[in-house]
Scaffold this active site. Structure first.
Site, short mmCIF file in Angstrom:
data_model
loop_
_atom_site.label_atom_id
_atom_site.label_comp_id
_atom_site.label_asym_id
_atom_site.label_seq_id
_atom_site.Cartn_x
_atom_site.Cartn_y
_atom_site.Cartn_z
N HIS A 262 58.31 29.93 55.03
CA HIS A 262 59.23 29.05 54.51
C HIS A 262 59.22 27.57 55.46
O HIS A 262 58.46 27.09 55.10
CB HIS A 262 60.64 30.19 54.72
CG HIS A 262 61.90 29.27 54.12
ND1 HIS A 262 61.87 28.25 53.24
CD2 HIS A 262 63.27 29.82 54.43
CE1 HIS A 262 63.25 28.17 52.99
NE2 HIS A 262 63.92 28.81 53.61
N HIS A 301 54.62 27.33 45.63
CA HIS A 301 56.14 27.47 45.74
C HIS A 301 56.57 28.47 44.66
O HIS A 301 55.98 28.69 43.51
CB HIS A 301 56.74 26.02 45.58
CG HIS A 301 58.24 26.05 45.80
ND1 HIS A 301 59.16 26.68 44.99
CD2 HIS A 301 58.66 25.48 47.06
CE1 HIS A 301 60.40 26.32 45.85
NE2 HIS A 301 60.03 25.70 47.14
N ASP A 357 56.39 20.60 52.42
CA ASP A 357 55.94 20.56 54.01
C ASP A 357 54.40 20.27 54.06
O ASP A 357 54.04 20.12 55.17
CB ASP A 357 55.97 22.32 54.15
CG ASP A 357 57.31 22.62 54.48
OD1 ASP A 357 58.05 22.08 55.05
OD2 ASP A 357 57.67 23.78 53.88
#
Ligand code: ACO
Length: 422
Positions: A262, A301, A357
Site C-alpha cells: 500500500h 492496482h 507510487d
C-alpha cells in the site's frame, strides 16, 4: 430489462429477486433466502463495504474524482486545504469558509511538549512510520474527549486537529531520526511551506522554501488526499465502526498504509530502482519479475486497470522539480522500466500500469527526503480522506464491522494431556 438479479437455491428451488441499486445488490436481501450461507470474498474484491459520496474511481477508464471534481482540475487549480475541506464537507468552500478553515487548521499545528519527549524513547534508527503510528495512538490519551464521537462539534474539532498536526508529527520523526532539533510550526506560512520549514530549517531566522518545491508538495498532497475504500481507509472505517476515537483509528490506518503493498510501495519503488542500478539491467529485472521473483513495485492496482491518473500528473510534475533540484538519476531507469513493461505481454494481459507510487518517490528523493519518509509523506494528506470517511461512516450510523468466515479447521475434539500427545 429489469434492473435486478434472481438467485435460486438449487437445494430447494426457492428464488429471490433482488433489485440492483447504484451498481450493487443488498446482501440483507439474499440473506433472507440463504441464511447461514456466506459469500466468500477474501480481500473484498467484489464487496462494497459501504455507500460513500466522497471519491469516485473508474478503474477501466483511469478516472478519479473527489466529490465529483476531476483530480486533474483539482491538481492544477486547488490547494491541499481546499481539497481537504471539499472531502470533509462535500462542497468547495467559499472564500470566507476557506479562510476560516485555514485559520482553524493553522492554530492547531503545535503538539504537546510531551509528545516530543515521547519520541526520545525510540531507538535512533527507528522507522519514521513506526514512530508516526505510535505518536498518533499516543495523541488519543492527550484528548480524552475525542471519544465523544456522537458530538459533531467535538468530532470536527479533532478532525481539524489531526489534519493540522500531521505535518508537525511527520517532520518531528525526521528531525529525531537525523539527530536534529525539533522545529516548531511557523503559523505565518502556508500548510506545505510550514511542513518544509519544519523538515529543513536550520539556524536561519525563517526558512524560505523554493516556490516550485512548495507547489510540488501541494500537488502531491492533493493527489494523495483520498482514494475511496483502499486498505488504510477501510481500516479507518473498520476501527471507527467500533467507535474508537479518531486518533486511535488514524494510528490503525497509518499502520495499514505502512505496508509495502500500500503506502510503503513508493519506498519499495526507490529501493527497486536503486537495486536495478543501470539501464542495461532493466530487461533482466523484468524477466525475473515475470518468472515470479518479486513484483514490479509501483505497478498494478486493485481498481485501476489503466494508467493511474495520479501517476500521469506526477510524471509530468517530476520535471518541474528536477528543474530546481537536478534530475534524479533513477528517472531514466524508471522510464525504461515503464516502457519495457508496457510493451510486454505479461503486463499487458494482466492490465498492470504504473500507479501513484511509481514516480512520487523520485520527486521526494530529489527534494532530499530520505526513503523511509516516503510513506509518512503519503500519510499526511491521506489523513483528510480518512477523516472524511470516518465522519461519513458515523453520520450513516454504520454497524460495527464484523464479517463472517468459512471455517476450515479441525472438527470438535477432546483435549489431550501433554504426555499423551504424539
Ligand atoms: N508486478 C508483477 N506482477 C504483478 C504485479 C506487479 N506489480 N501486480 C500484480 N501482478 C500480477 C500477479 O502476480 C497476478 O498474476 P497471476 O494472475 O499470474 O497470478 C496478477 O497480476 C493479479 O495480481 P493480484 O495480486 O491478484 O492483484 P491485486 O489486485 O490483489 O493486487 C496490488 C494489487 C497489491 C497493488 C499489486 O498489483 C501489487 O502488489 N503491486 C505492487 C505494489 C504496489 O505498487 N502497491 C501500490 C498500490 S497503489 C497504493 O496503494 C497507493
Amino acid at each position: 430489462m429489469p434492473e435486478s438479479i434472481t438467485i435460486t437455491d438449487n437445494r430447494n428451488g426457492q428464488s429471490i429477486e433482488i433489485p440492483i441499486v447504484e451498481g450493487g445488490v443488498n446482501s440483507a436481501e439474499w440473506s433472507k433466502l440463504l441464511p447461514g450461507l456466506w459469500f466468500y470474498d477474501p480481500g473484498f474484491s467484489a464487496t462494497a463495504e459501504c455507500e460513500s459520496a466522497i471519491s469516485f474511481i473508474d478503474g477501466d477508464a483511469g478516472v478519479l474524482q473527489y466529490r465529483g471534481y476531476p483530480i486533474e482540475q483539482l491538481a492544477e487549480r486547488s490547494t491541499y486545504l481546499e481539497v481537504a475541506y471539499l472531502l470533509l464537507k462535500g462542497e468547495l468552500p467559499t472564500a470566507a469558509e476557506l479562510e476560516d478553515f485555514v485559520g482553524q487548521v493553522t492554530i492547531h499545528t503545535f503538539i504537546h511538549e510531551n509528545v516530543k519527549r515521547f519520541l526520545e524513547g525510540f531507538h535512533y534508527d527507528a522507522h519514521p512510520m513506526g514512530m508516526l503510528v505510535s505518536e498518533l495512538a499516543a495523541l488519543s490519551t492527550f484528548y480524552p474527549d475525542a471519544k465523544r464521537i456522537d458530538d459533531p462539534e467535538i468530532r470536527w474539532g479533532h478532525t481539524v486537529r489531526l489534519i493540522a498536526k500531521m505535518p508537525t508529527l511527520a517532520a518531528a520523526t525526521h528531525r529525531f531520526c537525523s539527530g536534529m532539533p525539533f522545529v516548531y510550526p511557523n503559523n505565518a506560512l502556508s500548510f506545505p511551506e510550514n511542513f518544509l520549514s519544519m523538515m529543513w530549517k536550520m539556524s536561519e531566522p525563517a526558512y524560505e522554501a523554493n516556490p516550485a518545491l512548495v507547489r510540488a508538495i501541494e500537488l502531491l498532497f492533493i493527489l494523495h488526499a483520498d482514494h475511496e475504500q483502499n486498505c488504510s481507509t477501510t481500516t479507518m472505517r473498520v476501527v471507527g465502526s467500533a467507535h474508537a476515537d479518531p486518533y486511535s483509528a488514524c494510528a490503525a490506518a497509518t499502520a495499514a498504509l505502512y505496508g509495502p503493498r500500500h503506502g510503503g510501495a513508493n519506498e519499495a519503488v526507490l529501493r527497486m530502482l536503486t537495486s536495478i542500478g543501470s539501464l542495461d539491467n532493466v530487461p533482466d529485472f523484468v524477466r525475473s519479475v515475470k518468472e515470479g521473483h518479486g513484483r514490479l513495485q509501483g505497478f498494478g492496482h486493485r481498481v485501476y486497470k489503466n494508467y493511474d491518473p495520479r501517476a500521469k500528473i506526477i510524471r509530468q510534475a517530476a520535471y518541474d522539480v528536477f528543474a530546481v533540484t537536478g534530475k534524479n538519476p533513477l528517472l531514466d531507469i524508471a522510464l525504461k522500466l515503464e516502457e519495457t513493461a508496457l510493451a510486454d505481454d505479461y503486463f499487458i494481459s494482466r492490465r498492470l500500469y504504473p500507479n501513484v507510487d511509481f514516480y512520487s518517490g523520485l520527486i521526494y528523493q530529489a527534494m532530499g527526503f530520505p526513503v523511509s519518509m516516503f510513506p509518512v509523506l503519503f500519510a499526511i494528506p491521506r489523513t483528510a480522506g480518512w477523516l472524511a470517511h470516518w465522519n461519513e461512516m458515523l453520520d450513516h450510523k454504520t454497524k460495527i464491522a464484523r464479517p463472517r468466515q468459512l471455517y476450515s479447521g479441525a472438527p470438535r475434539r477432546d483435549y489431550v494431556p501433554i504426555g499423551e500427545r504424539s
